[in-house]
Design a protein around this motif. Structure first.
Motif, PDB file in Angstrom:
ATOM      1  N   VAL A 459       0.653  -1.277   0.163  1.00 49.83           N
ATOM      2  CA  VAL A 459       0.100   0.391  -0.158  1.00 49.83           C
ATOM      3  C   VAL A 459       0.490   1.169   0.249  1.00 49.83           C
ATOM      4  CG1 VAL A 459      -2.017  -1.304   1.596  1.00 49.83           C
ATOM      5  CG2 VAL A 459      -0.110   0.191   2.788  1.00 49.83           C
ATOM      6  N   GLY A 460       0.766   2.195  -0.456  1.00 53.50           N
ATOM      7  CA  GLY A 460       1.438   3.682  -0.280  1.00 53.50           C
ATOM      8  C   GLY A 460       0.473   4.769  -1.638  1.00 53.50           C
ATOM      9  N   GLY A 461       0.855   5.532  -0.666  1.00 54.62           N
ATOM     10  CA  GLY A 461       0.074   7.295  -0.731  1.00 54.62           C
ATOM     11  C   GLY A 461       1.090   8.010  -0.725  1.00 54.62           C
ATOM     12  N   ARG A 462       0.526   9.230  -1.645  1.00 53.65           N
ATOM     13  CA  ARG A 462       1.206  10.669  -1.687  1.00 53.65           C
ATOM     14  C   ARG A 462       0.565  11.185  -1.572  1.00 53.65           C
ATOM     15  NH1 ARG A 462       5.907  11.659  -5.164  1.00 53.65           N
ATOM     16  NH2 ARG A 462       6.485  12.986  -5.638  1.00 53.65           N
ATOM     17  N   GLN A 463       0.639  12.510  -0.181  1.00 56.66           N
ATOM     18  CA  GLN A 463       0.312  14.123  -0.590  1.00 56.66           C
ATOM     19  C   GLN A 463       1.245  15.061  -1.299  1.00 56.66           C
ATOM     20  OE1 GLN A 463      -2.942  15.187   1.463  1.00 56.66           O
ATOM     21  NE2 GLN A 463      -3.125  16.543   0.140  1.00 56.66           N
ATOM     22  N   SER A 464       0.787  15.578  -2.492  1.00 53.65           N
ATOM     23  CA  SER A 464       0.631  16.854  -3.104  1.00 53.65           C
ATOM     24  C   SER A 464       0.510  18.319  -2.742  1.00 53.65           C
ATOM     25  CB  SER A 464       0.002  16.564  -4.886  1.00 53.65           C
ATOM     26  OG  SER A 464       0.998  15.195  -4.692  1.00 53.65           O
ATOM     27  N   TRP A 465       1.180  19.073  -2.738  1.00 54.22           N
ATOM     28  CA  TRP A 465       0.801  20.626  -2.924  1.00 54.22           C
ATOM     29  C   TRP A 465       1.149  21.189  -3.780  1.00 54.22           C
ATOM     30  CZ3 TRP A 465       2.793  17.320   1.184  1.00 54.22           C
ATOM     31  CH2 TRP A 465       2.409  17.665   2.307  1.00 54.22           C
ATOM     32  N   ASP A 466       0.121  21.944  -4.644  1.00 58.93           N
ATOM     33  CA  ASP A 466       0.641  22.414  -5.925  1.00 58.93           C
ATOM     34  C   ASP A 466       0.437  24.381  -5.708  1.00 58.93           C
ATOM     35  OD1 ASP A 466       2.270  20.901  -7.422  1.00 58.93           O
ATOM     36  OD2 ASP A 466       0.227  19.925  -7.784  1.00 58.93           O
ATOM     37  N   LYS A 467       1.287  24.829  -5.825  1.00 63.17           N
ATOM     38  CA  LYS A 467       0.841  26.181  -5.955  1.00 63.17           C
ATOM     39  C   LYS A 467       1.364  27.021  -7.176  1.00 63.17           C
ATOM     40  CE  LYS A 467       2.315  26.650  -0.214  1.00 63.17           C
ATOM     41  NZ  LYS A 467       1.443  27.303  -0.492  1.00 63.17           N
ATOM     42  N   LYS A 468       0.459  27.465  -7.909  1.00 66.76           N
ATOM     43  CA  LYS A 468       0.466  28.146  -9.510  1.00 66.76           C
ATOM     44  C   LYS A 468       0.290  29.786  -8.612  1.00 66.76           C
ATOM     45  CE  LYS A 468       0.384  24.216 -11.169  1.00 66.76           C
ATOM     46  NZ  LYS A 468      -0.357  23.394 -12.692  1.00 66.76           N
ATOM     47  N   SER A 469       0.767  30.000  -9.671  1.00 63.02           N
ATOM     48  CA  SER A 469       0.479  31.566 -10.077  1.00 63.02           C
ATOM     49  C   SER A 469       0.822  31.817 -11.284  1.00 63.02           C
ATOM     50  CB  SER A 469       1.849  32.187  -9.558  1.00 63.02           C
ATOM     51  OG  SER A 469       2.935  32.282  -9.803  1.00 63.02           O
ATOM     52  N   LEU A 470       0.074  32.726 -12.303  1.00 56.98           N
ATOM     53  CA  LEU A 470       0.325  33.138 -13.119  1.00 56.98           C
ATOM     54  C   LEU A 470      -0.298  34.845 -13.312  1.00 56.98           C
ATOM     55  CD1 LEU A 470      -0.531  32.661 -16.416  1.00 56.98           C
ATOM     56  CD2 LEU A 470      -2.535  33.508 -16.303  1.00 56.98           C
ATOM     57  N   VAL A 471       0.905  35.228 -14.228  1.00 58.60           N
ATOM     58  CA  VAL A 471       1.309  37.111 -14.332  1.00 58.60           C
ATOM     59  C   VAL A 471       1.258  36.997 -15.582  1.00 58.60           C
ATOM     60  CG1 VAL A 471       3.007  38.788 -14.464  1.00 58.60           C
ATOM     61  CG2 VAL A 471       2.698  37.662 -12.375  1.00 58.60           C
ATOM     62  N   SER A 472       0.138  37.900 -16.351  1.00 64.32           N
ATOM     63  CA  SER A 472      -0.892  37.414 -17.896  1.00 64.32           C
ATOM     64  C   SER A 472      -0.760  39.036 -18.436  1.00 64.32           C
ATOM     65  CB  SER A 472      -1.728  36.987 -17.600  1.00 64.32           C
ATOM     66  OG  SER A 472      -1.795  37.058 -19.140  1.00 64.32           O
TER      67      SER A 472
END
Length: 749
Positions: A459-472
Motif C-alpha cells: 500500500v502507498g500514498g502521496r500527499q501533493s501540494w501545488d502553488k500556482k501563479s500566473l502573471v498575464s
C-alpha cells in the motif's frame, strides 16, 4: 455493461491461464536448476538472469515480476525499429499513441489508454509524466527528446500517483540513459534513408580512476527527412528533423555502498514543422464515418478564398520557420547503502528555450500566423528517498519531492484583415505575455508485506501540494493581472500479488492519479482568465504475468477500468481581432476499460515471435459542451486517440553463417478507426490501417560491426497522424510518414 463484461472476461482468462490444472497440462519444460515449486520470499522478487530489469517501483525488479503494466523498450529495440524520437514510440507500446504537437515538432503528446491531451499551453501540466534519469519534465516544450544514448525507456500504463511523481493520471514515461561501464569502449552509428535523412550517433567511455570514476561522452546529429513538398517553392520543407546534441556522464563508485551518477546534456533543434497541409473543402461534405459531423465551409474559404485541399504529402506554407529549441539539463543520482537502509537522492535542473514561427492556417495567405512564439522554462527539482533493503517480510520506502518551475511565454499573433472586418491585405498584430509559475511539494511512501512465500501486498500514498501563479498581459491595452491559487490532493495505491509458481503470478491493483489544476493563460482579456480544476483518476487493474516452457514463452494479460473525473479538455473559440483562442475546461468525466495481451516466444534459439493485442473502450459522461465546433453531447463523441483495437506482431530469425550471423526482422502494426481530436468532424477521422516494417542485418562476431538494410511503412500506406477543424476557421491534416528505406552501419571498439 461493457465495463462489467471487460473485467469479467479478464478475470475468467486469468483464472483459466493460471489454474494449476492448466499449468500442468501446458507441457512446459522442467524449471531451471535450483528453482523450487514455491519460490521463497526474497527469491520471488529477484529477476531471472535473462530478464529485463525495470525500476517502475523505484527498485530494480524483473519485468515479469513487477505487478504493474509496463513496457520496457531497450536500446537495441529502439535502433532496430529506427525510433529516433519519443513521438515514434507508438509502434512498440500497447494501447498508446505518441504524437507530435500539431505545429511544434519539439513537443510530444503521449496518450496512454486514451489519457492525454493535445495542448501546447504552458499553463497546463502533462497528464503522463516524462522523466530523464528520474528528473521530471515540467512542460511539453522540449519533450520530444532524441533517443540517443538511451539504455531503456519504460512506459508505465495506468496512473502512477504515488512513486512516479506528479501529474501521472495516465501513466509515466521513464527514460534511462546508459551509464559508463568503467571500461574503454566506443561505438558509432551512421544511417541514411529516403528523403535524405542522415543520422550520426556515437559514444566513447573510459575509466578515469580504475573502479572508482568513469566517464562517458555521447553525441548525435540528425538531419533531413522532409517528405512534404511545398507547392509554392517546389521544395520538400516539412516533416523532417534537424537536431544535434550531446551528453557527458560521470559515474563515481568509491565503495560498494555508494554510487553517484552525474549527467549534463545539451541539444539544439531547428526542425521544420510537421507535415501539415490545409484541407479546406469548399463546401459541406458528407461524413464517411459513423458519429462524425459533416463540416461546413471553413471561414478561410469564405473570407480569403483559400478553399484548396492539398494532395497528401504536399503543403502551401507561407512560413516554415525559423524554429529553434535549446534544451539543457543536469541530473545527479545518489544511492548510499547505510546499513539496512538505502538513501537515494535525485537532483535535477532543466532549461528550455523554444522559439517557433508558425503558419497556423498552412495556406499562402496571411490569415493566422505566430511570429514568433517564444517559451522559456527553468525548473529545479529534488527528490529524496529512504528505502529498506533487508531480508525481512516487511519492506518500505518513504520520500519527499520539491519542484520549482518558472515559465515565460511571449506570443505575437499576425492576423489577416477579414478576421477583424478589414480587407484582404490588411493585417493586425498583437503580442501576449504570460508567466505561469509552480511550486510543488509532496510526501510519499509505500509499505509491502510478504504474507507467505507466495503472497504479498503493498500500500502507498502521496500527499501533493501545488502553488500556482500566473502573471498575464493578454494584449497591449489590457493591462497586467496576477492570479494565484493552491491545489492539493492525496492519492493512494494498493496492490496484492500471488505467485502460483516461480514463473506465474497474478496481481490486483488499485491506483489513483492526480493532475494539478491551473489557469487558462491563453485568454485574451483579464476577465477571461479563469482557473480549471485538477483531474483525478481511480483505476482498477487485474493482471497475469507468466513464463512457460523453461521461460521461452511469456504470456501477460491485463484488464483495467478507469473512473476519470474533471478531465481537462481543450476548447477553441473564435475571437474578433484575435483569431483562435484555446481554452482549458473541465468535463464531468470519462470511463475507460480495456484488455491488453502481450507475448514473447523463443520458438528456437534462432527464432523469436513477439506481439501484443489491445482492446479499449471509452465513454464520456453526458455533458453539453462546445469544444470549438458548436455544442455537442460528449456522450456522443469518441475519445481522441483511443482506437478500440491495436496490435503488433514481430518475427526475428537469426541465421548463423560461420562466426557471423544474418538477422531477419519483420513487424506489422495495426490500429482500428481512430478519432484524432475530441471534436467528431470528418477531418478528425482516420480509418483502420496497418503498417509493415522490416530489417535485414549482418552481424560480425561480438557485434563489432553490424550492417543493416531497413524499411518502414513498406506498403506505402497513407494515414493521418492528426486532423482538426480548428473551430470551423480552417482544416488541417498531418500526413503520416510514407514508405521509407535506408541503410545503417554500427561499429564497436
Amino acid at each position: 455493461m461493457k465495463t462489467t463484461n471487460t473485467i469479467a472476461v479478464s478475470a475468467i482468462a486469468l483464472l483459466a491461464v493460471s489454474s494449476p490444472a492448466l499449468a500442468q497440462s501446458g507441457g512446459s519444460a522442467p524449471p531451471s536448476a535450483g528453482a523450487e515449486d514455491v519460490m521463497p520470499a526474497q527469491e520471488a522478487a529477484a529477476p531471472a538472469d535473462d530478464e529485463i530489469i525495470v525500476t517502475a517501483r523505484k527498485r530494480s525488479e524483473g519485468l515479469q515480476a513487477v505487478p504493474i503494466a509496463v513496457s520496457a523498450v531497450t536500446a537495441s529495440s529502439l535502433e532496430q525499429r529506427n525510433i529516433v524520437r519519443l513521438d515514434q514510440m507508438s509502434a512498440v507500446v500497447p494501447n498508446a499513441t505518441f504524437k507530435t504537437a500539431a505545429s511544434i515538432p519539439t513537443e510530444v503528446q503521449p496518450f496512454i489508454r486514451s489519457i492525454g491531451d493535445r495542448s501546447s499551453e504552458p499553463s497546463q501540466d502533462l497528464s503522463n509524466a516524462i522523466s530523464i534519469d528520474g528528473v521530471y519534465l515540467v512542460n511539453i516544450a522540449g519533450s520530444n527528446v532524441d533517443t540517443f544514448d538511451v539504455e531503456q525507456i519504460e512506459v508505465l500504463r495506468g496512473p502512477q500517483g504515488v512513486l512516479q511523481g506528479r501529474n501521472s493520471t495516465g501513466g509515466a514515461v521513464n527514460i534511462r540513459t546508459k551509464r559508463p561501464s568503467g571500461e574503454l569502449h566506443a561505438r558509432a552509428m551512421v544511417s541514411y534513408e529516403r528523403f535524405d535523412a542522415l543520422q550520426l550517433k556515437g559514444y566513447v567511455e573510459a575509466p578515469l580512476a580504475q573502479d572508482v570514476l568513469a566517464v562517458k561522452l555521447s553525441a548525435f546529429r540528425t538531419t533531413g527527412g522532409n517528405y512534404s513538398r511545398n507547392v509554392i517553392t517546389g521544395e520538400r520543407d516539412t516533416g523532417g528533423i534537424r537536431a544535434a546534441g550531446g551528453r557527458i556522464g560521470l559515474l563515481f563508485t568509491p565503495s560498494s555502498d555508494f554510487t553517484a551518477y552525474l549527467t549534463a546534456d545539451y541539444s539544439k533543434d531547428s526542425s521544420p514543422p510537421p507535415a501539415v497541409r490545409a484541407a479546406n473543402h469548399s463546401g459541406s461534405i458528407a461524413a464517411p464515418y459513423n458519429g462524425a459531423y459533416a463540416q461546413p465551409q471553413p471561414r478561410v474559404c469564405a473570407l480569403f478564398q483559400e478553399c484548396s485541399t492539398y494532395a497528401p504529402y504536399t503543403n502551401a506554407f507561407s512560413l516554415t520557420g525559423p524554429n529553434h529549441s535549446k534544451n539543457r539539463g543536469l541530473a545527479l543520482n545518489l544511492d548510499w547503502d547505510i546499513g539496512g537502509i538505502t538513501l537515494s537522492s535525485v537532483t535535477g535542473y532543466r532549461a528550455v528555450n523554444q522559439m517557433t514561427n508558425i503558419d497556423l492556417d498552412a495556406t499562402p495567405s496571411m490569415i493566422f500566423n505566430l511570429q514568433p512564439r517564444n517559451v522559456r522554462i527553468r525548473a529545479f527539482s529534488q527528490e529524496t528517498r529512504l528505502a529498506s533493503n533487508g531480508d525481512g517480510p516487511f519492506s518500505w520506502l518513504v520520500g519527499g519531492y520539491y519542484l520549482r518551475s518558472r515559465i515565460d511565454l511571449e506570443r505575437t499573433s499576425v492576423l489577416g484583415g477579414p478576421l477583424f472586418g478589414q480587407p484582404v491585405g490588411v493585417t493586425s498584430t498583437g503580442t501576449q505575455f504570460r508567466s505561469p509559475d509552480t511550486d510543488s511539494y509532496a510526501l510519499f511512501g509505500q509499505l509491502s508485506y510478504q504474507i507467505t512465500d507466495q503472497w504479498d501486498i503493498s500500500v502507498g500514498g502521496r500527499q501533493s501540494w501545488d502553488k500556482k501563479s500566473l502573471v498575464s498581459t493578454p494584449t497591449a491595452t489590457s493591462g497586467t493581472g496576477v492570479f494565484k491559487r493552491d491545489f492539493n490532493a492525496f492519492t493512494m495505491e494498493a496492490t496484492t500479488r500471488y505467485r502460483f509458481t516461480p514463473d506465474t503470478l497474478v496481481y490486483l491493483r488499485f491506483a489513483q492519479g492526480y493532475r494539478s489544476g491551473g489557469f487558462n493563460g491563453a485568454a485574451t482579456t483579464l476577465a477571461g482568465i479563469n482557473s480549471f480544476e485538477p483531474e483525478k483518476n481511480d483505476a482498477y487493474e487485474i493482471g497475469l504475468k507468466s513464463s512457460w516452457l523453461d521461460r521461452r514463452l511469456k504470456l501477460n494479460l491485463t484488464g483495467f477500468y478507469y473512473d476519470y473525473r474533471d478531465l481537462q479538455l481543450i476548447a477553441i473559440d473564435q475571437a474578433p481581432g484575435i483569431g483562435l483562442i484555446q481554452r482549458v475546461i473541465n468535463a464531468k468525466g470519462l470511463r475507460a476499460s480495456g484488455i491488453e495481451f502481450e507475448t514473447s516466444f523463443s520458438v528456437t534459439d534462432n527464432f523469436t515471435l513477439t506481439g501484443n493485442l489491445s482492446y479499449l473502450h471509452t465513454k464520456y459522461r453526458s455533458q453539453i459542451l462546445n469544444l470549438g465546433f458548436g455544442n455537442i453531447d460528449l456522450a456522443d463523441a469518441k475519445r481522441q486517440y483511443a482506437p478500440k483495437i491495436t496490435g503488433m506482431v514481430q518475427a526475428q530469425y537469426s541465421i548463423p553463417i560461420g562466426d557471423n550471423k544474418l538477422v531477419l526482422n519483420g513487424s506489422l502494426n495495426y490500429r482500428s478507426l481512430t478519432q484524432l481530436n475530441d471534436v467528431p468532424t470528418d477531418v478528425a477521422m482516420q480509418k483502420a490501417y496497418a503498417l509493415v516494417d522490416a530489417e535485414i542485418a549482418w552481424h560480425l562476431p561480438d557485434d563489432r560491426v553490424t550492417l543493416s538494410l531497413f524499411g518502414q511503412n513498406l506498403t506505402d500506406k497513407y494515414y493521418k497522424a492528426y486532423g482538426d477543424a480548428n473551430g470551423g476557421l480552417f482544416n488541417l491534416v498531418i500526413d503520416g510518414r510514407p514508405r521509407t528505406y535506408g541503410v545503417r552501419a554500427t561499429v564497436k571498439f
